[in-house]
Design a protein around this motif. Structure first.
Motif, short mmCIF file in Angstrom:
data_model
loop_
_atom_site.label_atom_id
_atom_site.label_comp_id
_atom_site.label_asym_id
_atom_site.label_seq_id
_atom_site.Cartn_x
_atom_site.Cartn_y
_atom_site.Cartn_z
N LYS A 127 0.84 -1.18 0.00
CA LYS A 127 0.00 0.00 0.00
C LYS A 127 0.88 1.24 0.00
CE LYS A 127 -3.81 -2.19 2.57
NZ LYS A 127 -4.63 -2.15 3.82
N ASP A 128 0.42 2.26 -0.70
CA ASP A 128 1.15 3.52 -0.79
C ASP A 128 0.20 4.67 -0.48
OD1 ASP A 128 3.78 2.55 -1.95
OD2 ASP A 128 2.38 1.80 -3.48
N VAL A 129 0.71 5.62 0.28
CA VAL A 129 -0.07 6.81 0.59
C VAL A 129 0.27 7.88 -0.45
CG1 VAL A 129 -0.53 8.62 2.27
CG2 VAL A 129 -0.10 6.26 3.04
N VAL A 130 -0.73 8.37 -1.14
CA VAL A 130 -0.56 9.42 -2.15
C VAL A 130 -1.52 10.56 -1.79
CG1 VAL A 130 -0.66 10.01 -4.60
CG2 VAL A 130 -0.01 7.68 -3.91
N GLY A 131 -0.96 11.61 -1.21
CA GLY A 131 -1.80 12.72 -0.76
C GLY A 131 -2.73 12.26 0.35
N SER A 132 -4.02 12.42 0.12
CA SER A 132 -5.01 12.04 1.13
C SER A 132 -5.54 10.62 0.90
CB SER A 132 -6.18 13.02 1.10
OG SER A 132 -5.74 14.34 1.37
N PHE A 133 -4.97 9.91 -0.05
CA PHE A 133 -5.52 8.59 -0.42
C PHE A 133 -4.51 7.47 -0.18
CE2 PHE A 133 -7.00 11.79 -3.63
CZ PHE A 133 -8.20 12.09 -3.00
N ILE A 134 -5.03 6.28 -0.14
CA ILE A 134 -4.20 5.08 0.00
C ILE A 134 -4.43 4.21 -1.23
CG2 ILE A 134 -3.71 3.02 1.38
CD1 ILE A 134 -4.89 4.55 3.81
#
Length: 228
Positions: A127-134
């Motif tokens: 899983k990767d966090v991109v801004g406010s999303f996962i």
């Protein structure tokens, strides 16, 4: 005239008659002779014109063509061109995007939640966090699922190999010009509005000139909230 002279005259007349008769018997017939003339000309017109037997034209045979393995009936087969097939594929993507879906993935944006994905597919590769999303990556599924902090699916991405032969020209032929384009490093993102809620994105690296992956993105719920 004494008898001697009469005898001489008679003898001369008789001699002349003999000469005349001899000449007449050796004279050839003239053109006015009554002798019949044999004609070599044909007697009728039909004899001049040769009889021609008309050549018979063979009728078209409805029999099947003969082949070494037997007889077969040859019928024309309509094969769709590659362009038509790809155009249909792209238009189908657009129709699915209208309801937040991608071909080959059962989950949908807005109505789906990431916990449903984990129940069906298990744990993500990472899983990767991109801004406010996962974003959860599932390599075997050729998919990346993005969700917000409320666990609601807001982005479905597919890098199915079937998509990776599509070019920009084919996309433009099928859907026309995009509503927007963005550049992210080597990638150019071509954005199409599928509905008031969803966008269909084609991500094309400059290095390949072909689609790397597509994204169906929820513009309404792609905010930092706890929507449930």
């Amino acid at each position: 005239m004494n008898n001697r002279k009469k005898a001489i005259v008679i003898s001369m007349l008789f001699a002349n008659m003999l000469v005349f008769t001899a000449c007449a018997s050796t004279e050839k017939p003239t053109a006015n002779s009554a002798a019949p003339i044999i004609s070599t000309a044909p007697s009728t017109v039909n004899e001049l014109t040769p009889t021609v037997t008309p050549t018979e034209t063979p009728e078209a045979s409805s029999a099947p063509l003969s082949t070494p393995n037997g007889s077969i009936t040859v019928k024309p087969v309509s094969v769709p061109s590659e362009t038509t097939t790809v155009t249909k594929q792209i238009k189908e993507m657009f129709e699915l995007a209208k309801v937040g879906k991608v071909a080959g993935i059962t989950f949908a944006g807005e109505t789906g939640f990431f916990e449903d994905v984990e129940k069906a597919w298990g744990s993500a590769d990472h899983k990767d966090v991109v801004g406010s999303f996962i974003y959860a990556t599932y390599g075997k599924k050729n998919a990346v699922i993005g969700f917000n902090k409320g666990d609601q699916i807001i982005d479905i991405r597919s890098n199915d190999p079937k998509l990776q032969t599509i070019t920009l020209n084919q996309i433009l032929q099928a859907l026309g010009k995009p509503v927007d384009t963005k550049v992210n490093g080597d990638d150019t993102i071509y954005i199409y509005k599928a509905s008031d809620m969803f966008q269909l994105k084609f991500i094309i690296p400059k290095s390949s000139g072909k689609v790397d992956h597509i994204s169906v993105f929820d513009t309404k719920h792609s905010v930092n909230n706890m929507a449930r």
